[in-house]
Design a protein around this motif. Structure first.
Motif, PDB file in Angstrom:
ATOM      1  N   LEU A  77      15.151 -12.972  -2.118  1.00  0.00           N
ATOM      2  CA  LEU A  77      13.995 -13.702  -2.633  1.00  0.00           C
ATOM      3  C   LEU A  77      13.005 -12.767  -3.317  1.00  0.00           C
ATOM      4  CD1 LEU A  77      13.301 -16.259   0.248  1.00  0.00           C
ATOM      5  CD2 LEU A  77      14.385 -16.681  -1.946  1.00  0.00           C
ATOM      6  N   TRP A  78      12.795 -11.584  -2.746  1.00  0.00           N
ATOM      7  CA  TRP A  78      11.895 -10.616  -3.377  1.00  0.00           C
ATOM      8  C   TRP A  78      12.435 -10.183  -4.742  1.00  0.00           C
ATOM      9  CZ3 TRP A  78      11.390  -7.189   1.639  1.00  0.00           C
ATOM     10  CH2 TRP A  78      10.581  -7.871   2.551  1.00  0.00           C
ATOM     11  N   ALA A 195       1.977  -9.141   8.217  1.00  0.00           N
ATOM     12  CA  ALA A 195       2.442  -7.795   7.852  1.00  0.00           C
ATOM     13  C   ALA A 195       3.665  -7.867   6.942  1.00  0.00           C
ATOM     14  CB  ALA A 195       2.764  -6.997   9.118  1.00  0.00           C
ATOM     15  N   ASN A 196       4.612  -8.760   7.257  1.00  0.00           N
ATOM     16  CA  ASN A 196       5.792  -8.919   6.411  1.00  0.00           C
ATOM     17  C   ASN A 196       5.414  -9.438   5.025  1.00  0.00           C
ATOM     18  OD1 ASN A 196       7.534  -8.050   8.436  1.00  0.00           O
ATOM     19  ND2 ASN A 196       7.835 -10.118   9.229  1.00  0.00           N
ATOM     20  N   GLY A 197       4.404 -10.321   4.978  1.00  0.00           N
ATOM     21  CA  GLY A 197       3.960 -10.831   3.688  1.00  0.00           C
ATOM     22  C   GLY A 197       3.352  -9.744   2.817  1.00  0.00           C
ATOM     23  N   LEU A 198       2.528  -8.884   3.431  1.00  0.00           N
ATOM     24  CA  LEU A 198       1.941  -7.771   2.664  1.00  0.00           C
ATOM     25  C   LEU A 198       3.011  -6.794   2.197  1.00  0.00           C
ATOM     26  CD1 LEU A 198      -1.241  -7.048   4.844  1.00  0.00           C
ATOM     27  CD2 LEU A 198      -1.116  -8.271   2.653  1.00  0.00           C
ATOM     28  N   PHE A 199       3.970  -6.502   3.081  1.00  0.00           N
ATOM     29  CA  PHE A 199       5.058  -5.603   2.697  1.00  0.00           C
ATOM     30  C   PHE A 199       5.900  -6.216   1.577  1.00  0.00           C
ATOM     31  CE2 PHE A 199       9.475  -4.139   3.312  1.00  0.00           C
ATOM     32  CZ  PHE A 199       9.292  -2.786   3.082  1.00  0.00           C
ATOM     33  N   THR A 201       4.871  -8.376  -0.646  1.00  0.00           N
ATOM     34  CA  THR A 201       4.076  -8.339  -1.874  1.00  0.00           C
ATOM     35  C   THR A 201       4.153  -6.972  -2.542  1.00  0.00           C
ATOM     36  OG1 THR A 201       2.558  -9.981  -0.938  1.00  0.00           O
ATOM     37  CG2 THR A 201       1.780  -8.708  -2.832  1.00  0.00           C
ATOM     38  N   LEU A 202       4.076  -5.922  -1.738  1.00  0.00           N
ATOM     39  CA  LEU A 202       4.191  -4.573  -2.287  1.00  0.00           C
ATOM     40  C   LEU A 202       5.564  -4.345  -2.916  1.00  0.00           C
ATOM     41  CD1 LEU A 202       3.013  -1.729  -2.649  1.00  0.00           C
ATOM     42  CD2 LEU A 202       3.881  -1.174  -0.363  1.00  0.00           C
ATOM     43  N   ILE A 203       6.620  -4.796  -2.232  1.00  0.00           N
ATOM     44  CA  ILE A 203       7.975  -4.634  -2.760  1.00  0.00           C
ATOM     45  C   ILE A 203       8.133  -5.399  -4.072  1.00  0.00           C
ATOM     46  CG2 ILE A 203      10.404  -5.133  -2.334  1.00  0.00           C
ATOM     47  CD1 ILE A 203       9.386  -2.759  -0.795  1.00  0.00           C
TER      48      ILE A 203
END
Length: 387
Positions: A77-78, A195-199, A201-203
């Motif tokens: 998905l990312w 935390a997973n959402g922020l990570f 977003t960064l990816i």
């Protein structure tokens, strides 16, 4: 006795022999092969262990790939989101390239502009959200107290003993250790989700930048996978698809910004509470094709009822009128260079994409359907017309 000729007679040719064709040889069991049976089927019966082993290996590889996809769904998905964003920003970079701006510098300018808009937006939005959230938390006990002291609640509580039942259930809940532990587990789950959402977003941001920078080389490498005789046609179709997807993303951003701007101005005039927060929600929902505007309207109308049914009615009339104006005048002009999909196909693709991938699936459903329709038209239908 006649002597054998030392030299053959000039012009003599050897006699042509008409041999009878040989009979097909039988296999080890004495059975003759069936001429109507394909050679692969005959080989399968001759080597059943080999074909069984290879079939088992194929099934194992398919199960292994399915396991990998099931456990890397977030990563997939990312990647899809990053590729979608890169295709949306690529037309802007191409426009800068036509103005004699080098592609690396164009990517930097687009990235800085995007980050600047996001920073300005959140710098304006976050203080307002914090202020309005503080007002909500401060006023919530007063609203609850006024409701408990109202004549309606006293009348209902006198008949059904609502307050005693609520106190009893709350006491039972806090006496249950498992339920209390579930609260802390839910809090930890929310924290891990953030935390997973922020990570993620960064990816997505890093992958978007990488895809945007290397998009020409990635496409050139992908075109090399096609046969040389068809490479030009594959490149033409791929460029048309990527151009349509990029124009669709930019057009959808413009439509969402206009929708949220109109909603914010209307809410500010009518005095609807939490107008900035609701405008942000409207902008996010406007990215969802077909149904996003309706969902945003329902959310804002529900909140505007706190200011009175007259406010909610006026907002509903004005916003639904704008949706009609957007559908018949704004979107056709903005999306004229983007993908074109019939209404029925758009509805079906959005529902299918939402069912498979959620909001992201609904966002990419229409450009995906347009790409499939283009391939069917230019490849399959063109081939059928030649016969």
């Amino acid at each position: 006795m006649l002597k054998k000729l030392a030299h053959p007679i000039p012009g003599a040719q050897p006699r042509v022999r008409f041999d009878i064709p040989e009979e097909p040889s039988a296999d080890a069991d004495g059975a003759l092969p069936d001429p109507s049976e394909p050679a692969s089927a005959t080989s399968m019966f001759r080597h059943p262990i080999y074909f069984g082993f290879m079939g088992t290996v194929g099934v194992g590889i398919a199960l292994f790939l399915s396991y990998i996809l099931a456990n890397t769904q977030s990563l997939v998905l990312w990647i899809v989101t990053a590729l979608f964003i890169a295709l949306g920003l690529d037309p802007v970079v191409r426009w800068l390239e036509k103005r004699k701006v080098p592609r690396p510098l164009g990517i930097v300018l687009v990235l800085l502009a995007l980050l600047g808009v996001v920073a300005i937006f959140f710098a304006t939005l976050i203080p307002t959200i914090v202020s309005q959230t503080t007002q909500l938390v401060t006023n919530a006990p007063i609203w609850i107290k006024d409701f408990l002291n109202s004549d309606l609640f006293k009348q209902v509580d006198g008949q059904y003993h609502v307050l005693d039942t609520v106190n009893e259930q709350v006491a039972k809940f806090f006496q249950d250790a498992q339920a209390v532990g579930g609260i802390f587990g839910g809090v930890l789950g929310v924290g891990s989700t953030i935390a997973n959402g922020l990570f993620g977003t960064l990816i997505v941001l890093v992958l978007s930048l990488y895809f945007l920078a290397s998009l020409p080389s990635l496409k050139a490498w992908g075109y090399r996978l096609a046969p040389r005789s068809r490479r030009a046609r594959v490149e033409e179709l791929s460029e048309e698809i990527t151009r349509g997807v990029g124009n669709y993303v930019i057009g959808q951003v413009c439509v969402a910004v206009l929708n949220a701007t109109f909603a914010f101005i209307l809410m500010s005039i009518l005095g609807v509470p939490f107008s900035v927060l609701l405008a942000f929600v409207v902008a996010l929902l406007a990215f969802i094709p077909l149904v996003g505007g309706m969902i945003a309207a329902i959310v804002v109308i529900a909140v505007s009822l706190t200011a009175g049914w007259q406010t909610a009615l006026i907002y509903a009339i004005c916003y639904f009128a704008y949706l009609q104006f957007e559908a018949y005048f704004v979107s056709p002009r903005i999306m004229q260079k983007a993908v074109a999909v019939p209404g029925a196909v758009a509805v079906i693709s959005v529902i299918a994409g939402g069912s498979l991938l959620g909001v992201l699936g609904a966002l990419i459903a229409i450009p995906t359907a347009a790409a499939i329709m283009l391939l069917v038209k230019e490849v399959y239908i063109a081939r059928q017309d030649k016969h």
